[in-house]
Write a protein that holds these residues in place. Sequence first.
Motif, PDB file in Angstrom:
ATOM      1  N   ARG A 307     -33.410  36.056   1.092  1.00 24.89           N
ATOM      2  CA  ARG A 307     -33.121  36.892   2.262  1.00 24.89           C
ATOM      3  C   ARG A 307     -33.277  38.373   1.937  1.00 24.89           C
ATOM      4  NH1 ARG A 307     -27.637  33.723   4.278  1.00 24.89           N
ATOM      5  NH2 ARG A 307     -28.710  31.911   5.218  1.00 24.89           N
ATOM      6  N   ALA A 310     -36.868  39.113   1.804  1.00 23.71           N
ATOM      7  CA  ALA A 310     -37.459  39.107   3.146  1.00 23.71           C
ATOM      8  C   ALA A 310     -37.136  40.391   3.900  1.00 23.71           C
ATOM      9  CB  ALA A 310     -36.956  37.883   3.922  1.00 23.71           C
ATOM     10  N   ARG A 311     -35.922  40.932   3.703  1.00 23.67           N
ATOM     11  CA  ARG A 311     -35.565  42.189   4.371  1.00 23.67           C
ATOM     12  C   ARG A 311     -36.397  43.361   3.852  1.00 23.67           C
ATOM     13  NH1 ARG A 311     -30.231  40.091   3.970  1.00 23.67           N
ATOM     14  NH2 ARG A 311     -29.930  41.275   2.037  1.00 23.67           N
ATOM     15  N   PRO A 314     -42.262  44.164   5.037  1.00 22.87           N
ATOM     16  CA  PRO A 314     -42.523  44.555   6.448  1.00 22.87           C
ATOM     17  C   PRO A 314     -42.786  43.319   7.292  1.00 22.87           C
ATOM     18  CG  PRO A 314     -44.438  44.990   5.078  1.00 22.87           C
ATOM     19  CD  PRO A 314     -43.341  44.588   4.139  1.00 22.87           C
ATOM     20  N   SER A 315     -42.589  43.480   8.584  1.00 21.96           N
ATOM     21  CA  SER A 315     -42.802  42.356   9.484  1.00 21.96           C
ATOM     22  C   SER A 315     -44.289  42.137   9.713  1.00 21.96           C
ATOM     23  CB  SER A 315     -42.105  42.623  10.825  1.00 21.96           C
ATOM     24  OG  SER A 315     -42.666  43.765  11.449  1.00 21.96           O
ATOM     25  N   ALA A 316     -44.611  41.015  10.368  1.00 24.40           N
ATOM     26  CA  ALA A 316     -46.018  40.700  10.630  1.00 24.40           C
ATOM     27  C   ALA A 316     -46.631  41.687  11.609  1.00 24.40           C
ATOM     28  CB  ALA A 316     -46.123  39.260  11.153  1.00 24.40           C
ATOM     29  N   ASP A 317     -45.848  42.134  12.588  1.00 26.45           N
ATOM     30  CA  ASP A 317     -46.374  43.105  13.557  1.00 26.45           C
ATOM     31  C   ASP A 317     -46.724  44.411  12.877  1.00 26.45           C
ATOM     32  OD1 ASP A 317     -46.120  41.265  15.570  1.00 26.45           O
ATOM     33  OD2 ASP A 317     -44.108  41.939  16.171  1.00 26.45           O
TER      34      ASP A 317
END
Length: 517
Positions: A307, A310-311, A314-317
């Motif tokens: 976790r 993951a934080r 960066p996000s996929a967008d």
Amino acid sequence: MSDPATSDSRTNASEYSVSEISGALKRVVEDTFGNVRVRGEISGYRGPHSSGHAYFSLKDDRARIEAVVWKGTFTKLKFRPEEGMEVIASGKLTTYPGSSKYQIVIDNIEPAGAGALMALLEERKRRLATEGLFESARKRPLPFMPRTIGVITSPTGAVIRDIIHRIADRFPVHVIVWPVRVQGDTTGAEVSSAVAGFNALPDGIARPDLLIVARGGGSLEDLWGFNDEAVVRAVAASQIPIISAVGHETDWTLIDLVADRRAPTPTGAAEMAVPVKADLEAAVARFSARLKGAVSRSTQRKRDGLRATARALPSADMLLALPRRRFDEAASRLQRALVASTEAKKLRLRGLRLSPAVLSRRLTDAKARSERAAARLPNCFEAMVANRRNRLARDAMRVTPSALLRRLEAAGQRADSLGQRQRQSIDRAIERRRQRFEQAARLAGSLSYTKILERGFAVVLDSEAKLVKRALEVSAGDAVSIRFADGDVAAITAGDAPVRPKAKTKPSGPAGQGSLF
């Protein structure tokens, strides 16, 4: 007058034969000493005779008496005679008419008191210890969780019930009982036979993983069977680990010293043989709980780490925003560029003004240019030939005999230099090859079998001059050649050597040849 000789032989004394005197003495001795106990030291004992009888003497500080133990009695004795042992012998006195001797026919022998038994025990202990039977290095560890336990004890005593009950309480396993007498004359033979019998069982479910030799407490005489030498040697030779549980904690016998583990009591032997099932189950449960907790904590740590990672990512967008924008801009520019390119191509096509008349004029112009170029071609070729001829004439004027001689001398010098360098290079190459050849020749000479022949060895060759490596390659009557350092000698094999027959006909050797075998 009467004869003096006759008058001297007439007396009142009765006349007996030797046999009558011997028989009378035998009856008197046997009637008077029909059952006696004699204490004395064994002397002259050399073991049982080939007939099975034992002959020796009993003596004290002032006298000695001959003794005999018949074969049938000897096998039943609780204590076997030993040289120098002080014993109390029970039996009857009798005479031996053949040598005018009296002797005791022994029915039973026992050591003269507990002190004698202890002395005998200590002597036997010392003798067996010198053989290494009591060494701790030869003792084996007990199996932690045996599947089958063999118990050697009396089947009717309280000992076997205590052992079975204790094993059932702690960890129920399969128990095999080998019944024996634990007191008496046959104890040693039965216990040693039981140990050997358990070891003789085939591997599998019937063969015990552990043996227990057990008996309750008692006096030294009661436990004497477990001091038997046969028992000690049988336990020492056992391939199965053995627990000795003979007597109470203060009692000791020779089997306690040779066994792999000594238990203070038969119940203690059962406790040594198997673990406590409840304790094992509790330990397994405790370990299972610890394992589950460790797996849970490890999984939670990995989940938390995932976790956190993951934080931080960066996000996929966010990752696709910039490529998506570049793609949209390129797509919008592509449409405009396509329209512009199409318009430019249209303008160029319109500017060409292609028509049959235009194409015909262009073909006519191209044909005219080709004809003019073809007309100029002969003149150009003649001019180029003339130019080359003039250049050749100028070069011929510059080339004189002296210049040629100088060039030839320079070329000759260069050729001489190159030839000298070539000869030097060839000489060096030949020298290197010669050195390598000499080294190879020396190595071949050191490895050659002729050097071995000079040391006195020989090589055997068959009729085809092939090397014979094995005796099985020749047969009797084969013609062979023996090669020595100074020459070859022809020979013919002979004898009954273990040879392999050959199918072809053996050539017969010429006269005067030697024999190899």
